[in-house]
Every structure is written in structure tokens, then in C-alpha cells.
Design an enzyme around this catalytic site. Structure first.
Site, short mmCIF file in Angstrom:
data_model
loop_
_atom_site.label_atom_id
_atom_site.label_comp_id
_atom_site.label_asym_id
_atom_site.label_seq_id
_atom_site.Cartn_x
_atom_site.Cartn_y
_atom_site.Cartn_z
N CYS A 127 -0.43 4.11 2.09
CA CYS A 127 -0.21 3.96 3.54
C CYS A 127 1.25 4.23 3.91
CB CYS A 127 -0.54 2.55 4.01
SG CYS A 127 -2.01 1.83 3.31
N ASP A 128 2.17 3.68 3.15
CA ASP A 128 3.57 3.64 3.59
C ASP A 128 4.53 4.49 2.76
OD1 ASP A 128 2.82 1.81 5.56
OD2 ASP A 128 2.97 0.12 4.17
N CYS A 184 0.83 -1.20 0.00
CA CYS A 184 0.00 0.00 0.00
C CYS A 184 0.87 1.25 0.00
CB CYS A 184 -0.93 0.00 1.21
SG CYS A 184 -1.97 1.46 1.31
#
Ligand code: NDP
Length: 309
Positions: free
Chosen positions: A138-139, A135
Site C-alpha cells: 500500500c505505502d 503494508c
């Protein structure tokens, strides 16, 4: 005699718990089964920095514990267990839990989520959370001015590569064929980016690391050449598998297995059955969009019960 409920919710991620909070506040007395992975996909990440309301970010498990606690505070009957069989062919709807308990439900909200696909390399598993991620949204933030690779050639891979190209210095795309599967428009945007380099006809043999974090990847080109690239992050974007197999016999799904919902609602092809979160969303797949669609499903279930008494 089977237990009867007005509203049965399957799935304990952001979609399921949000549906439960709304359904409970609407006096539907929902029962929620958390499934195999309580807390859902989010619990496979660490810090969530893009869920509104947490300026300093929030630990993913803490966020899910808070949602569970909030649902419980409104009286939601939260249980462990997974649906193992369903019968949506008659009324009431019937769901079997763990091959044993049968529940009869007036409405069912499916919020069973999806799972990112991984290549299946042991080195990939070793560095999950240490540079291997599925992701970018997300990261990606952790890779400011660094070098990353994205595996895949679909729309998701392109979208992730474009997103990362705005953060990282350099983005490799590891593509197993000599064409992108992505739409023409998306592919064109990738080609235009100076800091994205596509490594065509390449498969990953191994993710390389120093024992703690990713330092590179060993690639095999179709012509037999093996070579290493230096990277700090390794992002998988080779598709997701929605957890919809159990329902596919009863509900309309798209070719990738996502449950089809009608228009801007959570209604499925069977009346009284609603879908929320990643199991019906191949596109956005965010905790906040899942939570929002859980709210929609509870409202749709409430409306359905009002109309069908
Ligand atoms: P796709 O299935 O479309 O693409 C998967 C990609 O990963 C393909 O390039 C595939 O290669 C590659 N791949 C699969 N398995 C492996 C493997 N084992 N090793 C290496 N590469 C592999 O998935 P997406 O998640 O990209 O998209 C899913 C759906 O969502 C699509 O319909 C897409 O159009 C849609 N979508 C739309 C967006 C938008 O419109 N903005 C954004 C994101 C998704 P190969 O081509 O060789 O099979």
C-alpha cells in the site's frame, strides 16, 4: 421471535460489501453488520493507489463510502453492530449481535477481516500514517530512493523487504533472532539482494521522528548494544490476527486462526457458512482480493440456497 434472514453478512470491508452487492442482486435480501471498524482495515490507510478503476488513486474512506452506497442502492440492509456469539450447531444458523439481538440465518458470510500486529510502542502509534505502516504494497511507493526498515523475519517480512528493495535505495530488516522464520527460498532471495541488510538479534526500542515523520529507529541488540538507524519508513511485518475467535469453536481454522475454506470456494467446514476476505486469507490480503472473495461467497451462498431451498 428472532428475526430471520436468508443471508447474514458479518463485516463492513471490501469483502463484506462486495458479498452484499452480489447477494442483494441475487434476491437474497442480505443483512450486513459493519462490525467494530466500519469500512474495515482499509480505513486505517490514506490513499489507495492499487484498486483498479482509480487512475489517480482514491481516498480509502471515500472508496469504502462508495461501496457502502452501492450496497445500499441495491437494497442491502446495512446495520451497525458486531456478532458477539454464534451457534452454527443447528439450523437455522444463529448469530447474536452485541449480546442482545438474535438473528436466524439460512446462510452466514463471515468477512470480519484481520488486523496487522504492531509492536505496541507509543512512538510507533505516534507515527502511524507518518512513516509507520503495516503494508508495503500500500505505502511502499512513497519511499522511492529512500531508506526503510521492515520488522520481522517471516515470509511476509521477506516479501515486503523484496518489494521495497525495488523501490527504496536501502532496506533494513530488523530480525529478533539469528534466523529467518521464512521459507528457505524466500530467505535466499532476500540474502541475494544487495540493498537489503539484515540486522540480526535486534528489537526496536523506539521509532524516532521529528514530530511529523519517521527519521529513524533505536534498536537493542541481544548483546546489549543500543544503536540508531536513519530511516524514512518503518514497516511492520510481524504477522496478522484474523478476527475469527468467535467462530473457531464451530469452524475449521488453521494454526494461525485463519478460517479454512475448501478448494477454490468460500465454503467453510460448516454447510451454509462462508468466509471471505482477510479472515480466510493469510497470503494476499489486498482490498481487491478481499472484494473478489466476497463475490465468491455471495455466489456460493446463492448456490447453497438453490440446492437446499
Ligand atoms: P509469521 O508468523 O510467519 O512471521 C512473523 C515474524 O515476525 C517472525 O519472524 C517473528 O519472529 C516476527 N515477530 C513476531 N512478533 C515480533 C515482535 N514482537 N518483535 C519482532 N519480531 C516479531 O507471519 P507472516 O505474516 O510472515 O506469515 C504468516 C503466514 O503466511 C505464514 O504461514 C507464511 O508462510 C505465510 N505467507 C506465505 C507467503 C508466500 O508463500 N509467498 C507470503 C506471506 C506469508 P520469530 O521468528 O522470532 O517468531
Amino acid at each position: 421471535m428472532a428475526e430471520r434472514t436468508k443471508c447474514l453478512i458479518l463485516g463492513g470491508g471490501p469483502a463484506g460489501f462486495t458479498a452484499a452487492i452480489y447477494a442483494s442482486r441475487a434476491n437474497l435480501s442480505p443483512i450486513l453488520y459493519e462490525g467494530i471498524q466500519p469500512g474495515g482495515q482499509l480505513t486505517t490507510t490514506t490513499i489507495v493507489e492499487n484498486f483498479p478503476g482509480f487512475p489517480g488513486g482514491v481516498d480509502a474512506n471515500t472508496l469504502m463510502d462508495s461501496m457502502r452506497e452501492q450496497a445500499r442502492s441495491f437494497g442491502v440492509d446495512i446495520r451497525s453492530g458486531s456478532a458477539s456469539a454464534v451457534d452454527f450447531g443447528s439450523r437455522p444458523l444463529r448469530v447474536t449481535i452485541d449480546g442482545a439481538t438474535v438473528l436466524e440465518a439460512d446462510t452466514v458470510i463471515i468477512a470480519t477481516g484481520a488486523e496487522a500486529k504492531y509492536l505496541g510502542l507509543s512512538s510507533e502509534m505516534k507515527y502511524r500514517g507518518g512513516g509507520v505502516s503495516a503494508c508495503a504494497t500500500c505505502d511502499g511507493f512513497f519511499y522511492r530512493n529512500r531508506t526503510v526498515a521492515v520488522v520481522g523475519g517471516g515470509d511476509t517480512a521477506c516479501e515486503e523487504a523484496l518489494y521495497l528493495s525495488g523501490i527504496a535505495n536501502k532496506v533494513y530488516m530488523i530480525v529478533r533472532r539469528d534466523v529467518l522464520r521464512a521459507s528457505k527460498a524466500m530467505a535466499a532471495r532476500v540474502m541475494e539482494k544487495e540493498n537489503i541488510e539484515i540486522l540480526w538479534n535486534c528489537n526496536t526500542q523506539e521509532v524516532l521522528g521529528d514530530g511529523f515523520s519517521v527519521t529513524g529507529a533505536r534498536l537493542l541488540r541481544k548483546d546489549g548494544t543500543v544503536f540508531d538507524i536513519d530511516i524514512d519508513g518503518f514497516f511492520l511485518a510481524i504477522g496478522h490476527s484474523p478476527a475469527s475467535g468467535l467462530f473457531a469453536q464451530w469452524l475449521e481454522t488453521d494454526p494461525a486462526g485463519y478460517i479454512v475454506t475448501k478448494g477454490k470456494t468460500s465454503c467453510t467446514s460448516v454447510e451454509g457458512v462462508f468466509a471471505a476476505g482477510d479472515v480466510q486469507d493469510p497470503r494476499y490480503r489486498q482490498a481487491v482480493t478481499a472484494a473478489a472473495s466476497g463475490c465468491m461467497a455471495a455466489r456460493d451462498a446463492e448456490q447453497y440456497l438453490l440446492e437446499n431451498n
